[in-house]
Design a protein around this motif. Structure first.
Motif, short mmCIF file in Angstrom:
data_model
loop_
_atom_site.label_atom_id
_atom_site.label_comp_id
_atom_site.label_asym_id
_atom_site.label_seq_id
_atom_site.Cartn_x
_atom_site.Cartn_y
_atom_site.Cartn_z
N TYR A 120 -24.75 -9.14 12.37
CA TYR A 120 -24.71 -10.50 11.85
C TYR A 120 -23.41 -10.82 11.12
O TYR A 120 -23.18 -11.97 10.73
N LEU A 121 -22.50 -9.82 10.93
CA LEU A 121 -21.25 -10.08 10.22
C LEU A 121 -20.20 -9.08 10.65
O LEU A 121 -20.48 -7.88 10.74
N ARG A 122 -19.00 -9.58 10.92
CA ARG A 122 -17.86 -8.73 11.26
C ARG A 122 -17.16 -8.32 9.97
O ARG A 122 -16.98 -9.13 9.06
N ASP A 123 -16.71 -7.04 9.91
CA ASP A 123 -16.14 -6.52 8.67
C ASP A 123 -15.10 -5.46 8.98
O ASP A 123 -14.74 -5.24 10.14
N GLY A 124 -14.62 -4.79 7.95
CA GLY A 124 -13.64 -3.72 8.11
C GLY A 124 -13.17 -3.26 6.75
O GLY A 124 -13.36 -3.96 5.74
N LYS A 125 -12.57 -2.08 6.70
CA LYS A 125 -12.11 -1.52 5.43
C LYS A 125 -10.75 -2.09 5.04
O LYS A 125 -9.85 -2.25 5.87
N ALA A 126 -10.61 -2.40 3.76
CA ALA A 126 -9.36 -2.86 3.19
C ALA A 126 -9.29 -2.35 1.75
O ALA A 126 -10.15 -1.57 1.32
N ALA A 127 -8.28 -2.77 1.02
CA ALA A 127 -8.06 -2.24 -0.33
C ALA A 127 -8.21 -3.34 -1.37
O ALA A 127 -7.83 -4.50 -1.15
N ILE A 128 -8.76 -2.98 -2.51
CA ILE A 128 -8.81 -3.87 -3.67
C ILE A 128 -8.06 -3.19 -4.81
O ILE A 128 -8.26 -1.99 -5.06
N VAL A 129 -7.17 -3.94 -5.45
CA VAL A 129 -6.26 -3.38 -6.47
C VAL A 129 -6.12 -4.38 -7.61
O VAL A 129 -6.57 -5.52 -7.52
N ARG A 130 -5.46 -3.95 -8.69
CA ARG A 130 -5.07 -4.90 -9.72
C ARG A 130 -4.00 -5.83 -9.14
O ARG A 130 -3.07 -5.37 -8.46
N CYS A 131 -4.12 -7.10 -9.41
CA CYS A 131 -3.14 -8.05 -8.87
C CYS A 131 -1.73 -7.70 -9.32
O CYS A 131 -0.76 -7.91 -8.57
N ALA A 132 -1.58 -7.15 -10.52
CA ALA A 132 -0.27 -6.78 -11.02
C ALA A 132 0.39 -5.69 -10.18
O ALA A 132 1.62 -5.56 -10.17
N ASP A 133 -0.44 -4.91 -9.46
CA ASP A 133 0.07 -3.81 -8.63
C ASP A 133 0.01 -4.14 -7.14
O ASP A 133 0.20 -3.25 -6.30
N SER A 134 -0.23 -5.37 -6.81
CA SER A 134 -0.48 -5.74 -5.42
C SER A 134 0.65 -5.34 -4.49
O SER A 134 0.40 -4.86 -3.37
N SER A 135 1.88 -5.49 -4.93
CA SER A 135 3.03 -5.19 -4.05
C SER A 135 3.16 -3.70 -3.74
O SER A 135 3.82 -3.32 -2.77
N LYS A 136 2.50 -2.85 -4.52
CA LYS A 136 2.62 -1.40 -4.34
C LYS A 136 1.72 -0.86 -3.24
O LYS A 136 1.97 0.22 -2.71
N PHE A 137 0.66 -1.58 -2.91
CA PHE A 137 -0.40 -1.01 -2.06
C PHE A 137 -0.74 -1.91 -0.89
O PHE A 137 -1.90 -2.17 -0.60
N GLN A 138 0.26 -2.35 -0.16
CA GLN A 138 0.04 -3.30 0.92
C GLN A 138 -0.30 -2.64 2.25
O GLN A 138 -0.72 -3.31 3.19
N THR A 139 -0.13 -1.33 2.36
CA THR A 139 -0.46 -0.60 3.59
C THR A 139 -1.21 0.66 3.24
O THR A 139 -1.19 1.13 2.08
N LEU A 140 -1.87 1.24 4.22
CA LEU A 140 -2.59 2.49 3.99
C LEU A 140 -1.64 3.62 3.64
O LEU A 140 -1.95 4.46 2.79
N SER A 141 -0.47 3.65 4.26
CA SER A 141 0.50 4.70 3.95
C SER A 141 1.01 4.58 2.52
O SER A 141 1.31 5.59 1.87
N ALA A 142 1.10 3.36 2.02
CA ALA A 142 1.52 3.17 0.63
C ALA A 142 0.45 3.63 -0.35
O ALA A 142 0.76 4.04 -1.48
N ILE A 143 -0.79 3.59 0.08
CA ILE A 143 -1.90 4.05 -0.76
C ILE A 143 -2.00 5.57 -0.73
O ILE A 143 -2.23 6.22 -1.77
N ASP A 144 -1.82 6.15 0.44
CA ASP A 144 -2.00 7.60 0.60
C ASP A 144 -0.73 8.35 0.17
O ASP A 144 -0.04 8.98 0.98
N ARG A 145 -0.46 8.30 -1.13
CA ARG A 145 0.70 8.98 -1.70
C ARG A 145 0.27 9.79 -2.92
O ARG A 145 -0.69 9.42 -3.61
N PRO A 146 0.95 10.88 -3.21
CA PRO A 146 0.64 11.64 -4.43
C PRO A 146 0.75 10.75 -5.66
O PRO A 146 1.65 9.91 -5.76
N GLY A 147 -0.19 10.91 -6.56
CA GLY A 147 -0.19 10.14 -7.79
C GLY A 147 -1.02 8.88 -7.75
O GLY A 147 -1.32 8.29 -8.79
#
Length: 265
Positions: A120-147
């Motif tokens: 009944y609904l189309r979906d998919g995985k994405a990321a939720i972050v603090r808006c202040a950090d939005s530019s840091k985590f725009q791709t999965l590769s940017a998320i999958d980093r040490p730290g």
């Protein structure tokens, strides 16, 4: 009768029709058993807004709780919501309930042990972050980093995604999905990867939170209802009911209420 039930659902009357009481005996499944019993038992986690929420007083609400009430009304039975967890969802369904509802994603693993309704609904995985950090985590590769600290609720498809796709980020388990995003707003975590439907709702509720990759999610998935495996007759009835609600305005009104837009499969 259908019109009356639909009006009751859309005005929030479903709460008064919904009770939480564990079944006295294990569910045997099947439409005839539901009708004979006079109750349809619905497993739900109560921690996944806007689909399902159980407040501290035990009252249930959400899109799929309203849908469960509409389903029961059209069957002419009462609905009992049975609390479950993501980790025990399939086991509880097959031992305590007739159907599980509450933002459940279709997975092949679950399909090995239970039946699915039509989506009944189309979906998919994405990321939720603090808006202040939005530019840091725009791709999965940017998320999958040490730290980078990725918070996750254990036992569901979010945890499966993190296990399969995150190899460098620190994944931190947090058991309460109702308060998990406080870990991001407080700075205890940086990212949560979850379904776009959940992200859109939380972003609308909290201006500190922003979604990334919502229009181009990391995965494709769909939401559906989970039904006990022997109950093909109940599955068929639910599919017909769901098709009607998707075309008579019932689902559209609830989608508008909870998402601010009409969503579909």
């Amino acid at each position: 009768m259908v019109a009356v039930v639909a009006i009751l659902v859309l005005t929030g009357a479903c709460t008064s029709r919904t009770t939480t009481s564990p079944p006295a005996t294990p569910a045997t499944g099947g439409l005839s058993q539901v009708l004979q019993r006079g109750t349809v038992r619905v497993c739900s986690t109560g921690d996944y807004r806007p689909f399902t929420y159980r407040d501290p007083a035990g009252a249930w609400s959400g899109l799929d709780i309203d849908m469960a009430s509409d389903m029961a009304g059209r069957l002419g039975v009462r609905v009992d919501v049975v609390p479950t967890t993501w980790a025990s969802l399939v086991d509880d369904l097959n031992n305590k309930c007739d159907v599980a509802m509450g933002g459940i994603s279709i997975t092949l693993k679950r399909a090995e042990h239970a039946l699915y309704s039509s989506p009944y609904l189309r979906d998919g995985k994405a990321a939720i972050v603090r808006c202040a950090d939005s530019s840091k985590f725009q791709t999965l590769s940017a998320i999958d980093r040490p730290g980078v600290r990725v918070v996750v609720n254990p036992g569901g498809t979010n945890a499966e995604f993190d296990k399969d796709h995150l190899h460098n980020a620190q994944v931190v388990n947090y058991p309460d999905n109702n308060t998990i995003l406080s870990q991001i707003t407080s700075g205890a975590a940086d990212v949560m990867i979850t379904d776009t439907s959940e992200i859109r709702w939380h972003v609308s509720q909290n201006p500190q939170l922003c979604g990334e990759s919502l229009d181009h999610p990391f995965t494709f998935s769909q939401k559906a209802y989970l039904i006990t495996q022997p109950a093909t007759d109940l599955q068929q009835w639910i599919n017909q009911w769901l098709n009607i609600t998707l075309n008579d305005g019932t689902y559209a009104a609830l989608s508008q209420k909870y998402f601010g837009a009409v969503t579909g499969p």
